[in-house]
Scaffold this motif. Structure first.
Motif, short mmCIF file in Angstrom:
data_model
loop_
_atom_site.label_atom_id
_atom_site.label_comp_id
_atom_site.label_asym_id
_atom_site.label_seq_id
_atom_site.Cartn_x
_atom_site.Cartn_y
_atom_site.Cartn_z
N GLU A 17 0.85 -1.19 0.00
CA GLU A 17 0.00 0.00 0.00
C GLU A 17 0.88 1.24 0.00
O GLU A 17 1.84 1.33 0.77
CB GLU A 17 -0.91 0.00 1.23
CG GLU A 17 -1.65 1.29 1.49
CD GLU A 17 -2.77 1.52 0.51
OE1 GLU A 17 -2.76 2.59 -0.12
OE2 GLU A 17 -3.64 0.65 0.36
N PHE A 18 0.57 2.22 -0.87
CA PHE A 18 1.36 3.44 -0.95
C PHE A 18 0.49 4.69 -0.88
O PHE A 18 0.70 5.65 -1.61
CB PHE A 18 2.20 3.44 -2.23
CG PHE A 18 3.15 2.27 -2.33
CD1 PHE A 18 4.24 2.17 -1.47
CD2 PHE A 18 2.93 1.26 -3.24
CE1 PHE A 18 5.10 1.08 -1.54
CE2 PHE A 18 3.80 0.17 -3.32
CZ PHE A 18 4.88 0.09 -2.47
N ALA A 19 -0.52 4.66 -0.01
CA ALA A 19 -1.39 5.83 0.15
C ALA A 19 -0.65 6.95 0.87
O ALA A 19 -0.99 8.12 0.73
CB ALA A 19 -2.63 5.45 0.94
N PHE A 20 0.38 6.60 1.67
CA PHE A 20 1.20 7.58 2.39
C PHE A 20 0.37 8.50 3.29
O PHE A 20 0.56 9.71 3.31
CB PHE A 20 2.03 8.41 1.41
CG PHE A 20 2.92 7.57 0.55
CD1 PHE A 20 3.91 6.77 1.08
CD2 PHE A 20 2.73 7.57 -0.83
CE1 PHE A 20 4.70 5.97 0.27
CE2 PHE A 20 3.52 6.78 -1.66
CZ PHE A 20 4.50 5.99 -1.10
N ASP A 21 -0.59 7.93 4.00
CA ASP A 21 -1.31 8.69 5.00
C ASP A 21 -1.10 8.03 6.36
O ASP A 21 -0.64 6.90 6.46
CB ASP A 21 -2.81 8.80 4.67
CG ASP A 21 -3.48 7.44 4.53
OD1 ASP A 21 -3.20 6.56 5.37
OD2 ASP A 21 -4.27 7.24 3.60
N SER A 22 -1.45 8.75 7.39
CA SER A 22 -1.25 8.22 8.75
C SER A 22 -2.60 8.02 9.44
O SER A 22 -2.70 8.13 10.66
CB SER A 22 -0.37 9.17 9.56
OG SER A 22 -0.93 10.47 9.57
N ILE A 23 -3.62 7.76 8.66
CA ILE A 23 -4.96 7.61 9.21
C ILE A 23 -5.08 6.28 9.95
O ILE A 23 -4.71 5.24 9.42
CB ILE A 23 -6.02 7.69 8.09
CG1 ILE A 23 -5.94 9.04 7.38
CG2 ILE A 23 -7.42 7.47 8.66
CD1 ILE A 23 -6.77 9.11 6.12
N GLN A 24 -5.60 6.34 11.16
CA GLN A 24 -5.87 5.13 11.92
C GLN A 24 -7.30 4.69 11.64
O GLN A 24 -8.24 5.35 12.06
CB GLN A 24 -5.68 5.39 13.42
CG GLN A 24 -5.93 4.17 14.30
CD GLN A 24 -4.94 3.04 14.04
OE1 GLN A 24 -3.75 3.27 13.84
NE2 GLN A 24 -5.44 1.81 14.04
N PRO A 25 -7.50 3.62 10.89
CA PRO A 25 -8.86 3.24 10.52
C PRO A 25 -9.69 2.78 11.71
O PRO A 25 -9.19 2.07 12.58
CB PRO A 25 -8.65 2.09 9.52
CG PRO A 25 -7.32 1.52 9.88
CD PRO A 25 -6.50 2.68 10.35
N ARG A 26 -10.93 3.21 11.76
CA ARG A 26 -11.84 2.75 12.80
C ARG A 26 -12.30 1.34 12.47
O ARG A 26 -12.29 0.91 11.32
CB ARG A 26 -13.06 3.67 12.90
CG ARG A 26 -13.89 3.75 11.63
CD ARG A 26 -15.11 4.64 11.76
NE ARG A 26 -16.15 4.03 12.56
CZ ARG A 26 -17.39 4.52 12.67
NH1 ARG A 26 -17.70 5.64 12.02
NH2 ARG A 26 -18.30 3.90 13.39
N MET A 119 -11.32 9.75 8.78
CA MET A 119 -10.70 11.07 8.85
C MET A 119 -11.49 11.96 9.81
O MET A 119 -12.72 11.84 9.90
CB MET A 119 -10.64 11.69 7.45
CG MET A 119 -9.74 10.93 6.50
SD MET A 119 -9.87 11.49 4.77
CE MET A 119 -11.39 10.66 4.28
N PRO A 120 -10.81 12.86 10.54
CA PRO A 120 -11.46 13.65 11.59
C PRO A 120 -12.73 14.39 11.16
O PRO A 120 -13.74 14.35 11.84
CB PRO A 120 -10.35 14.64 12.00
CG PRO A 120 -9.09 13.92 11.68
CD PRO A 120 -9.37 13.13 10.43
N VAL A 121 -12.71 15.08 10.02
CA VAL A 121 -13.87 15.86 9.57
C VAL A 121 -14.50 15.23 8.33
O VAL A 121 -15.69 14.90 8.32
CB VAL A 121 -13.47 17.32 9.27
CG1 VAL A 121 -14.67 18.10 8.74
CG2 VAL A 121 -12.91 17.99 10.51
#
Length: 262
Positions: A17-26, A119-121
């Motif tokens: 995976e190369f999305a390069f985000d730091s999102i913690q999935p719920r 994502m937060p918002v």
């Protein structure tokens, strides 16, 4: 995996995976509401999807990427019925927008990774935009499958990225399983492929995105359900591979680590 000077080294075409985000999935458990019939939810779907997202997405794709769709007339062959569209996963923003215009004026829903609603918002808005997150347990899987059934009954278009993982600007088609082709087989609906390729532009180093549509592809009812999934997968994969040969720009070079070490 590491990235350096527009080069990405990878090991596994199926799972890297190369999305390069730091999102913690719920976690998508049984409490997650996939379908709501409340007037408020119907309003927010209309507002965020039709009033806000479609105009902004259209301008973004046209102005930034000079986006063009080829063979969109093929979609008309499905009439007003529900159908599935399968695309290559090569852009974290555009991949969320392009299905809307492939299926326009139909209402599209997109099967997504839970990151997209975490994502937060924006994560609170994406369900109204059509995001259907993949489930994490038995109870949520039941709700997920019921959601797909309802969206089919509503004659929605359902978009799937069978490669599952984002590889930015990748110019080939990665191998993918037949798992996600169970849905058009189960509901005996047509499918289309949409392949995004990157073209040269005369006055910019930024490539142009051109989306090619192929289909419709129908399940072969003479085969067993498992064979139908494999057959449908193979025909769509072949169409996408043929279209990927039309890429003109390689923004990022992908090198398999085994090859690099030779």
């Amino acid at each position: 995996m590491k990235v350096k000077n527009s080069v990405i080294y990878y090991k596994d075409e199926l799972n890297d995976e190369f999305a390069f985000d730091s999102i913690q999935p719920r976690k998508i458990g049984g409490e997650y509401v996939y379908v709501s019939n409340s007037i408020w939810k119907k309003f927010t779907r209309f507002f965020w999807y039709r009033i806000v997202a479609v105009p902004i997405a259209f301008l973004y794709l046209k102005i930034v990427w000079h986006h063009k769709i080829v063979n969109r007339s093929k979609i008309k062959e499905a009439g007003k019925n529900s159908f599935f569209i399968f695309g290559n996963h090569t852009h974290n923003i555009c991949d969320a927008l392009i299905p809307t215009f492939v299926s326009f004026p139909g209402s599209v829903r997109v099967i997504v990774h839970p990151n997209n609603i975490s994502m937060p918002v924006l994560g609170k808005i994406t369900p109204s935009l059509g995001a259907i997150p993949l489930p994490d347990d038995k109870e949520s899987t039941k709700n997920f499958l019921e959601c797909i059934k309802i969206r089919i009954q509503e004659k929605n278009v359902i978009a799937i990225y069978p490669e599952a993982h984002i590889w930015p600007f990748y110019t080939k088609i990665r191998p993918f399983t037949s798992l996600s082709f169970r849905y058009p087989v189960q509901y005996q609906t047509p499918s289309f492929s949409f392949t995004n390729v990157y073209k040269k532009r005369k006055f910019s180093n930024k490539p142009r995105i051109v989306t090619y549509i192929d289909g419709p592809f129908y399940p072969d009812a003479s085969l067993s359900p498992k064979e139908q999934r494999e057959d449908l997968r193979n025909r769509i994969y072949s169409a996408m591979c043929s279209r990927s040969e039309l890429n003109e720009v390689e923004v990022i070079k992908y090198i398999k680590i085994d090859e690099k070490n030779q």
